[in-house]
Write an enzyme that holds these catalytic residues in place. Structure first.
Site, PDB file in Angstrom:
ATOM      1  N   GLU A  22       0.819  -1.208   0.000  1.00  0.00           N
ATOM      2  CA  GLU A  22       0.000   0.000   0.000  1.00  0.00           C
ATOM      3  C   GLU A  22       0.850   1.254   0.000  1.00  0.00           C
ATOM      4  OE1 GLU A  22      -2.849  -0.036   3.211  1.00  0.00           O
ATOM      5  OE2 GLU A  22      -3.293  -2.136   2.813  1.00  0.00           O
ATOM      6  N   CYS A  24       3.319   8.559   1.122  1.00  0.00           N
ATOM      7  CA  CYS A  24       3.723   7.631   2.182  1.00  0.00           C
ATOM      8  C   CYS A  24       3.898   6.265   1.513  1.00  0.00           C
ATOM      9  CB  CYS A  24       2.615   7.584   3.230  1.00  0.00           C
ATOM     10  SG  CYS A  24       2.865   6.321   4.474  1.00  0.00           S
ATOM     11  N   CYS A  66       5.623  -7.211   7.344  1.00  0.00           N
ATOM     12  CA  CYS A  66       6.589  -6.753   8.347  1.00  0.00           C
ATOM     13  C   CYS A  66       6.785  -7.868   9.361  1.00  0.00           C
ATOM     14  CB  CYS A  66       6.035  -5.512   9.049  1.00  0.00           C
ATOM     15  SG  CYS A  66       7.183  -4.811  10.262  1.00  0.00           S
ATOM     16  N   CYS A  92       3.870  -5.739  15.740  1.00  0.00           N
ATOM     17  CA  CYS A  92       3.222  -4.864  16.728  1.00  0.00           C
ATOM     18  C   CYS A  92       1.730  -5.206  16.820  1.00  0.00           C
ATOM     19  CB  CYS A  92       3.401  -3.399  16.337  1.00  0.00           C
ATOM     20  SG  CYS A  92       5.142  -2.943  16.181  1.00  0.00           S
ATOM     21  N   CYS A  97      -1.089  -3.180  14.808  1.00  0.00           N
ATOM     22  CA  CYS A  97      -0.819  -2.843  13.410  1.00  0.00           C
ATOM     23  C   CYS A  97      -1.325  -3.918  12.440  1.00  0.00           C
ATOM     24  CB  CYS A  97       0.688  -2.651  13.236  1.00  0.00           C
ATOM     25  SG  CYS A  97       1.190  -2.384  11.534  1.00  0.00           S
ATOM     26  N   CYS A 119      -2.683   1.667   7.520  1.00  0.00           N
ATOM     27  CA  CYS A 119      -1.925   0.959   6.494  1.00  0.00           C
ATOM     28  C   CYS A 119      -1.890  -0.541   6.760  1.00  0.00           C
ATOM     29  CB  CYS A 119      -0.506   1.517   6.411  1.00  0.00           C
ATOM     30  SG  CYS A 119      -0.066   1.905   4.729  1.00  0.00           S
TER      31      CYS A 119
HETATM   32  N1  SAH Z   1       7.533   0.181  10.746  1.00  0.00           N
HETATM   33  C1  SAH Z   1       7.680   1.575  10.927  1.00  0.00           C
HETATM   34  C2  SAH Z   1       7.018   2.400   9.855  1.00  0.00           C
HETATM   35  C3  SAH Z   1       5.701   1.924   9.336  1.00  0.00           C
HETATM   36  S1  SAH Z   1       4.371   2.019  10.463  1.00  0.00           S
HETATM   37  C4  SAH Z   1       7.232   1.996  12.310  1.00  0.00           C
HETATM   38  O1  SAH Z   1       6.619   1.187  12.999  1.00  0.00           O
HETATM   39  O2  SAH Z   1       7.511   3.123  12.699  1.00  0.00           O
HETATM   40  C5  SAH Z   1       4.013   3.755  10.427  1.00  0.00           C
HETATM   41  C6  SAH Z   1       3.388   4.299  11.706  1.00  0.00           C
HETATM   42  O3  SAH Z   1       2.038   3.830  11.856  1.00  0.00           O
HETATM   43  C7  SAH Z   1       4.123   3.869  12.956  1.00  0.00           C
HETATM   44  O4  SAH Z   1       4.280   4.956  13.843  1.00  0.00           O
HETATM   45  C8  SAH Z   1       3.185   2.834  13.525  1.00  0.00           C
HETATM   46  O5  SAH Z   1       3.411   2.633  14.886  1.00  0.00           O
HETATM   47  C9  SAH Z   1       1.844   3.437  13.197  1.00  0.00           C
HETATM   48  N2  SAH Z   1       0.709   2.527  13.290  1.00  0.00           N
HETATM   49  C10 SAH Z   1       0.645   1.224  12.978  1.00  0.00           C
HETATM   50  N3  SAH Z   1      -0.592   0.732  13.205  1.00  0.00           N
HETATM   51  C11 SAH Z   1      -1.332   1.768  13.670  1.00  0.00           C
HETATM   52  C12 SAH Z   1      -2.681   1.913  14.089  1.00  0.00           C
HETATM   53  N4  SAH Z   1      -3.525   0.876  14.094  1.00  0.00           N
HETATM   54  N5  SAH Z   1      -3.088   3.126  14.499  1.00  0.00           N
HETATM   55  C13 SAH Z   1      -2.249   4.195  14.504  1.00  0.00           C
HETATM   56  N6  SAH Z   1      -0.964   4.116  14.117  1.00  0.00           N
HETATM   57  C14 SAH Z   1      -0.502   2.919  13.714  1.00  0.00           C
HETATM   58 FE1  SF4 Z   2       5.905  -3.273  11.441  1.00  0.00          FE
HETATM   59 FE2  SF4 Z   2       3.512  -2.237  11.854  1.00  0.00          FE
HETATM   60 FE3  SF4 Z   2       5.205  -2.471  13.889  1.00  0.00          FE
HETATM   61 FE4  SF4 Z   2       5.694  -0.660  11.953  1.00  0.00          FE
HETATM   62  S1  SF4 Z   2       3.974  -0.657  13.372  1.00  0.00           S
HETATM   63  S2  SF4 Z   2       7.142  -2.099  12.886  1.00  0.00           S
HETATM   64  S3  SF4 Z   2       4.863  -1.755  10.159  1.00  0.00           S
HETATM   65  S4  SF4 Z   2       4.301  -4.157  12.720  1.00  0.00           S
END
Ligand code: SAH
Ligand code: SF4
Length: 357
Positions: free
Chosen positions: A97, A110, A117, A121, A124, A338
């Site tokens: 995406e 973006c 990944c 997390c 996410c 995302c």
């Molecule tokens: N992997 C990197 C960059 C991609 S994620 C990282 O984790 O920083 C981009 C941002 O989206 C990160 O700050 C991540 O923590 C946030 N993010 C992921 N899932 C989310 C959610 N459900 N709500 C809000 N932010 C989210």
């Molecule tokens: Fe990976 Fe999502 Fe965690 Fe970013 S927030 S490191 S994309 S699992």
């Protein structure tokens, strides 16, 4: 250099110097390499479009190289603000995406850095669907090029905040940064690029040594190890104090301020006590905190914090001398965070008995 597609070279990921070397081995003068570099960095999809290159050389290139391309698989346009969310596919059918946003100062894209990944997390959508592969530098460039072509625009800012963890694909990401900022290429300066990481500490040190002028965003999302290790598994490897030490080093080395991302999750990390603890942890740093009301992702059970909570959190942080703002959300009707569009498409395909990519 990657030789992925049927043993062909990924020519758009090559630096101009590498192209020169390859072409000199083919007996071609170095100015040919500059011409080809410019065509590639400006988004041509086939060698036939390189009108100042002889047919004979183009044929030779076709035999040895391929030009990667991000094809539009799906596209959603926000009715509120025109934000466009893309699902792109690559030569092997993998999808990622990307989101194109319009601000008063221009267009920001973006982009994704990996297919999926491995960081896992808990909040996410990308983390939930696992990991397939790294993207090449050219596949990162291709996302920008397709968006420019599709909308007839120039992108002025890039954020590496789509699917994937950029520092887990370090070499390709650095290659992308050098290509996208090159004068003969898209010429997007490092100051117009942000890289977001969940906190792979050794790579933050490595990046600091390179002294690039990009903006580093660190996804913190918790003020202590108990909460952070529960929501972000990377914290079990590099804990919050190690991470903040690396951040302090990064600021000192590069002279750049770090921005911390903090997704506020109702009842998990959004109390005044959390804000006070965070303020304490960041004390003395030139930092800015971006608060993001968490996007709810199916299967997580997380809900976004209430508005009063957000305001109270900001107030407590400001007492500790830390500025925080709630990030404006663009494309809220199409966003759903995302990783969700890809996940939804994969589920639909699985229901139809197609491949899960
Ligand atoms: N992997 C990197 C960059 C991609 S994620 C990282 O984790 O920083 C981009 C941002 O989206 C990160 O700050 C991540 O923590 C946030 N993010 C992921 N899932 C989310 C959610 N459900 N709500 C809000 N932010 C989210
Ligand atoms: Fe990976 Fe999502 Fe965690 Fe970013 S927030 S490191 S994309 S699992």
């Amino acid at each position: 250099m990657d030789k992925v597609m049927e043993q062909q070279f990924d020519i758009k990921s090559m630096y101009e110097d590498e192209l020169k070397e390859m072409l000199s081995e083919m007996g071609e003068p170095s100015y040919r390499a500059s011409q080809i570099y410019q065509w590639l960095q400006n988004g041509v999809k086939s060698f036939d479009e390189m009108t100042n290159i002889s047919k004979k050389l183009r044929e030779k290139l076709v035999q040895n190289c391929y030009i990667s391309h991000a094809a539009i698989e799906k596209k959603l346009i926000s009715a509120y603000d025109g934000t466009v969310k893309y699902l792109f596919s690559f030569h092997d059918g993998e999808t990622v995406e990307s989101v194109l946003m319009k601000y008063h100062h221009g267009y920001t894209s973006c982009i994704s850095t990996q297919v999926g990944c491995r960081m896992g997390c808990s909040f996410c959508a990308t983390g939930k669907s696992g990991f397939s592969r790294n993207l090449t530098a050219s596949e990162m460039l291709s996302q920008l090029q397709t968006e420019q072509e599709d909308n007839g625009i120039r992108i002025s800012n890039v954020v590496l905040m789509g699917m994937g963890e950029p520092l887990d694909n370090f070499d390709n990401v650095i290659r992308f940064l050098k290509l996208v900022s090159s004068e003969k290429g898209m010429n997007i300066g490092m100051r117009h690029i942000s890289l977001s990481t969940c906190g792979i500490v050794p790579k933050i040190y490595e990046l600091a040594e390179m002294k690039l002028q990009l903006t580093l965003s660190v996804s913190l999302h918790a003020p202590n190890n108990t909460i952070r290790s529960r929501t972000m598994p990377i914290n079990r490897k590099y804990d919050i104090d190690e991470l903040l030490k690396a951040c302090r080093y990064y600021c000192k080395k590069t002279g750049r301020r770090i921005s911390f991302e903090y997704a506020m999750i109702d009842g998990v990390n959004d109390s005044d006590a959390c804000a006070a603890e965070l303020g304490e942890k960041l004390r003395g740093m030139i930092a800015h905190v971006n608060l993001i009301p968490v996007n709810s992702v199916s299967g997580t059970g997380y809900r976004k914090s209430k508005r009063e909570r957000q305001q109270s959190f900001i107030h407590v942080l400001s007492k500790a001398g830390i500025t925080a703002t709630v990030r404006r959300t663009l494309g809220s009707d199409i966003n759903a965070s995302c990783g969700q569009l890809r996940r939804k498409t994969a589920t639909e395909r699985a229901a139809k008995g197609e491949s899960s990519k």
